[in-house]
Design a protein around this motif. Structure first.
Motif, PDB file in Angstrom:
ATOM      1  N   ARG A  24       0.822  -1.210   0.000  1.00 17.25           N
ATOM      2  CA  ARG A  24       0.000   0.000   0.000  1.00 17.25           C
ATOM      3  C   ARG A  24       0.860   1.266   0.000  1.00 17.25           C
ATOM      4  N   GLN A  25       1.914   1.287   0.822  1.00 22.08           N
ATOM      5  CA  GLN A  25       2.678   2.509   1.039  1.00 22.08           C
ATOM      6  C   GLN A  25       3.900   2.653   0.133  1.00 22.08           C
ATOM      7  N   VAL A  26       4.287   1.597  -0.592  1.00 19.46           N
ATOM      8  CA  VAL A  26       5.476   1.697  -1.432  1.00 19.46           C
ATOM      9  C   VAL A  26       5.319   2.782  -2.486  1.00 19.46           C
ATOM     10  N   LEU A  27       4.098   3.090  -2.869  1.00 18.82           N
ATOM     11  CA  LEU A  27       3.853   4.129  -3.864  1.00 18.82           C
ATOM     12  C   LEU A  27       4.456   5.461  -3.436  1.00 18.82           C
ATOM     13  N   ASN A  28       4.386   5.770  -2.109  1.00 18.18           N
ATOM     14  CA  ASN A  28       4.886   7.061  -1.632  1.00 18.18           C
ATOM     15  C   ASN A  28       6.375   7.242  -1.922  1.00 18.18           C
ATOM     16  N   ALA A  29       7.107   6.131  -1.960  1.00 19.16           N
ATOM     17  CA  ALA A  29       8.552   6.208  -2.184  1.00 19.16           C
ATOM     18  C   ALA A  29       8.902   6.566  -3.621  1.00 19.16           C
ATOM     19  N   VAL A  30       7.970   6.336  -4.551  1.00 15.57           N
ATOM     20  CA  VAL A  30       8.283   6.569  -5.975  1.00 15.57           C
ATOM     21  C   VAL A  30       7.471   7.728  -6.554  1.00 15.57           C
ATOM     22  N   ALA A  43      -2.539  16.103  -7.742  1.00 18.70           N
ATOM     23  CA  ALA A  43      -3.865  15.518  -7.542  1.00 18.70           C
ATOM     24  C   ALA A  43      -3.915  14.088  -8.081  1.00 18.70           C
ATOM     25  N   GLN A  44      -3.288  13.838  -9.230  1.00 17.59           N
ATOM     26  CA  GLN A  44      -3.252  12.484  -9.782  1.00 17.59           C
ATOM     27  C   GLN A  44      -2.445  11.544  -8.888  1.00 17.59           C
ATOM     28  N   LEU A  45      -1.314  12.041  -8.383  1.00 16.53           N
ATOM     29  CA  LEU A  45      -0.530  11.213  -7.460  1.00 16.53           C
ATOM     30  C   LEU A  45      -1.332  10.892  -6.210  1.00 16.53           C
ATOM     31  N   GLY A  46      -2.038  11.892  -5.689  1.00 16.36           N
ATOM     32  CA  GLY A  46      -2.855  11.662  -4.507  1.00 16.36           C
ATOM     33  C   GLY A  46      -3.960  10.656  -4.754  1.00 16.36           C
ATOM     34  N   SER A  47      -4.522  10.677  -5.970  1.00 16.01           N
ATOM     35  CA  SER A  47      -5.599   9.736  -6.284  1.00 16.01           C
ATOM     36  C   SER A  47      -5.086   8.297  -6.312  1.00 16.01           C
ATOM     37  N   SER A 145       4.264   0.105   6.936  1.00 15.77           N
ATOM     38  CA  SER A 145       4.344   1.379   6.220  1.00 15.77           C
ATOM     39  C   SER A 145       5.778   1.881   6.161  1.00 15.77           C
ATOM     40  N   VAL A 146       6.469   1.793   7.312  1.00 15.17           N
ATOM     41  CA  VAL A 146       7.863   2.236   7.353  1.00 15.17           C
ATOM     42  C   VAL A 146       8.727   1.379   6.427  1.00 15.17           C
ATOM     43  N   LEU A 147       8.512   0.056   6.473  1.00 15.99           N
ATOM     44  CA  LEU A 147       9.294  -0.846   5.618  1.00 15.99           C
ATOM     45  C   LEU A 147       9.012  -0.595   4.147  1.00 15.99           C
ATOM     46  N   GLY A 148       7.739  -0.371   3.816  1.00 12.05           N
ATOM     47  CA  GLY A 148       7.381  -0.154   2.422  1.00 12.05           C
ATOM     48  C   GLY A 148       8.066   1.068   1.833  1.00 12.05           C
ATOM     49  N   VAL A 149       8.032   2.166   2.581  1.00 10.40           N
ATOM     50  CA  VAL A 149       8.657   3.391   2.088  1.00 10.40           C
ATOM     51  C   VAL A 149      10.178   3.249   2.059  1.00 10.40           C
ATOM     52  N   SER A 150      10.756   2.650   3.104  1.00 11.02           N
ATOM     53  CA  SER A 150      12.214   2.534   3.197  1.00 11.02           C
ATOM     54  C   SER A 150      12.770   1.602   2.125  1.00 11.02           C
ATOM     55  N   ILE A 151      12.218   0.386   2.057  1.00  9.77           N
ATOM     56  CA  ILE A 151      12.706  -0.578   1.068  1.00  9.77           C
ATOM     57  C   ILE A 151      12.401  -0.100  -0.344  1.00  9.77           C
ATOM     58  N   GLY A 152      11.212   0.486  -0.514  1.00 10.18           N
ATOM     59  CA  GLY A 152      10.851   0.990  -1.839  1.00 10.18           C
ATOM     60  C   GLY A 152      11.803   2.061  -2.323  1.00 10.18           C
ATOM     61  N   GLY A 153      12.213   2.956  -1.411  1.00 10.62           N
ATOM     62  CA  GLY A 153      13.146   4.008  -1.806  1.00 10.62           C
ATOM     63  C   GLY A 153      14.500   3.458  -2.225  1.00 10.62           C
ATOM     64  N   TRP A 161      11.790   2.376 -10.417  1.00 13.02           N
ATOM     65  CA  TRP A 161      10.542   2.303  -9.653  1.00 13.02           C
ATOM     66  C   TRP A 161       9.735   1.042  -9.952  1.00 13.02           C
ATOM     67  N   ARG A 162       9.847   0.483 -11.141  1.00  9.99           N
ATOM     68  CA  ARG A 162       9.057  -0.705 -11.459  1.00  9.99           C
ATOM     69  C   ARG A 162       9.440  -1.892 -10.562  1.00  9.99           C
ATOM     70  N   TRP A 163      10.711  -1.984 -10.238  1.00 12.14           N
ATOM     71  CA  TRP A 163      11.140  -3.095  -9.394  1.00 12.14           C
ATOM     72  C   TRP A 163      10.646  -2.960  -7.956  1.00 12.14           C
ATOM     73  N   THR A 164      10.324  -1.749  -7.532  1.00 10.78           N
ATOM     74  CA  THR A 164       9.775  -1.620  -6.178  1.00 10.78           C
ATOM     75  C   THR A 164       8.438  -2.361  -6.070  1.00 10.78           C
ATOM     76  N   PHE A 165       7.577  -2.192  -7.075  1.00  8.32           N
ATOM     77  CA  PHE A 165       6.299  -2.901  -7.082  1.00  8.32           C
ATOM     78  C   PHE A 165       6.502  -4.402  -7.295  1.00  8.32           C
ATOM     79  N   ALA A 166       7.462  -4.754  -8.147  1.00 10.91           N
ATOM     80  CA  ALA A 166       7.707  -6.176  -8.411  1.00 10.91           C
ATOM     81  C   ALA A 166       8.166  -6.900  -7.147  1.00 10.91           C
ATOM     82  N   VAL A 167       9.068  -6.284  -6.404  1.00 11.32           N
ATOM     83  CA  VAL A 167       9.567  -6.917  -5.171  1.00 11.32           C
ATOM     84  C   VAL A 167       8.431  -7.113  -4.174  1.00 11.32           C
ATOM     85  N   MET A 168       7.589  -6.101  -3.993  1.00  7.27           N
ATOM     86  CA  MET A 168       6.477  -6.203  -3.042  1.00  7.27           C
ATOM     87  C   MET A 168       5.469  -7.260  -3.482  1.00  7.27           C
ATOM     88  N   GLY A 169       5.178  -7.310  -4.776  1.00  3.85           N
ATOM     89  CA  GLY A 169       4.225  -8.291  -5.275  1.00  3.85           C
ATOM     90  C   GLY A 169       4.711  -9.717  -5.122  1.00  3.85           C
TER      91      GLY A 169
END
Length: 421
Positions: A24-30, A43-47, A145-153, A161-169
């Protein structure tokens, strides 16, 4: 063997909760990378972030109710597979619209996991551990949340950025596979029987659902928990800005420092549950007292802390107040479980989640922001802790009516044939 299996169930359920919030939170890192590559507005990022919270809020109750009837383990595995595949879909998204669809499905998968997962965990442990387990499980959201943002960054910086989602998935899919093999409905039923429970306590929904709101005490638990969540979420959302504006920290350092406060919030959830269970073993109403003390403590410490000028003493008071701000999560969840039927445990947790969302998660950051526009951020943060006064009063009223609420929860509804006789 039963005790060891119960802790294995907890570990796997907690791991999936971490995966839930990491996805859920990895998006914030990218955010910066997506904004630059696709020329997106704020606004699009927030959505892209808000659609997940929206789907969780809309679908938590119906999907939790479905899980109570269809099977909690099956529901958890399906949910984890859905959000993990959707996160992988985000990794290959080629446009804003495709990313939005992927995030939409992440929200659908994650909608009921928290409520159903905690119901599974609580069902395989003795009642004396409910607050500790509830607080620890809910704290997994902060840790994830902390792990998602930290690892994602880190992943985004080195691999894109694509690999951040791939790793989480991939992480979520691996955990879902292990969970589906190790945890089964049959094994859970055997543990419940070993604890003196019944493997099948289902009854007619028309008689069970009204008992989710059958007493003053359970309503007070919902309200008190939601209001304390309001305070905790306001602090998490605005702490980076507070540190940036009043301590002169650069955005990166402010985010890192705010992550420390998020961890403090999680530690408070765990500690509040442990204290609640220890004090409430011989005297259950003391669990309410723990919640009241935490509410009052967060009110006093945070109000005093934000009155002080920037400095070490201010940060210490804010940190301790943050520790107490959501330490009521475990006690509140334990109260809800004890005051509602076991057959709809996941639905009861969904109701608590809905109260937390409507009273805390959604309005907390937004209301604080509106106050900051008119009063300034420091003044807004001095006003926001007042919600703890109302939360403490709600817990006090719930404690006063606890015995009546417990009697209503344990009373078996009469069947029509019994009513005729």
């Amino acid at each position: 063997m039963t005790r060891g299996y119960a802790w294995l169930v907890f570990a796997l359920s907690f791991g999936l909760l971490l995966s839930d919030y990491m996805s859920r939170q990895v998006l914030n890192a990218v955010f910066p990378l997506l904004k630059a590559e696709w020329v997106l507005s704020d606004a699009q990022l927030g959505s892209l972030s808000g659609i997940v919270a929206l789907m969780v809020g809309v679908l938590t109750f119906p999907l939790s109710l479905l899980a109570d009837r269809w099977g909690r383990v099956r529901s958890l595995v399906v949910a984890a597979v859905v959000w993990s595949l959707a996160t992988l879909g985000c990794a290959v998204a080629a446009s804003y619209g495709q990313m939005f669809l992927g995030r939409f499905m992440v929200g659908v998968g994650e909608a009921a996991y928290g409520s159903v997962g905690i119901a599974v965990v609580l069902s395989v442990f003795p009642a004396r551990l409910r607050a500790t387990l509830s607080g620890t499980f809910i704290a997994g959201g902060a840790f994830g949340s902390v792990l998602g943002v930290s690892i994602g960054g880190v992943v985004a910086q080195h691999l894109g950025w694509r690999w951040t989602f791939a790793v989480m998935g991939l992480f979520g899919l691996a955990l879902a596979a292990v969970y589906g093999v190790v945890v089964t409905e049959r094994k859970l039923a055997s543990v419940v029987v070993g604890l003196g429970g019944a493997p099948d306590t289902r009854g007619p929904l028309r008689t069970l659902l009204p008992r989710l709101f059958s007493s003053v005490s359970v309503l007070c638990a919902y309200v008190g928990s939601g209001l304390q969540m309001f305070l905790a979420m306001a602090l998490l959302a605005w702490m980076p800005s507070f540190l940036d504006r009043y301590y002169g920290l650069a955005p990166a350092k402010a985010g890192l420092a705010a992550g420390v406060f998020a961890l403090i919030t999680g530690i408070g959830m765990v500690g509040g549950g442990m204290v609640c269970d220890r004090l409430g073993r011989g005297n259950p109403p003391l669990k309410w007292t723990v919640a009241i003390v935490c509410s009052a403590g967060s009110l006093i410490l945070l109000t005093a802390g934000f009155q002080l000028p920037p400095g070490a003493l201010q940060l210490v008071l804010i940190a301790v107040g943050t520790l107490l701000s959501n330490a009521t999560a475990g006690p509140a969840a334990a109260m809800v479980v004890s005051l509602t039927p076991a057959a709809v445990a996941a639905t009861a947790m969904a109701t608590l989640t809905l109260a937390n969302s409507l009273l805390g998660l959604a309005p907390g950051p937004a209301v604080t922001g509106m106050l900051a526009d008119h009063l300034g951020l420091d003044a807004a943060l001095r006003v926001v802790p007042l919600v703890s006064l109302v939360a403490g009063l709600a817990f006090a009223v719930g404690r006063h009516h606890y015995d009546k609420g417990l009697a209503a929860a344990t009373a078996r509804p009469l069947r029509k044939t019994e009513l005729r006789t």
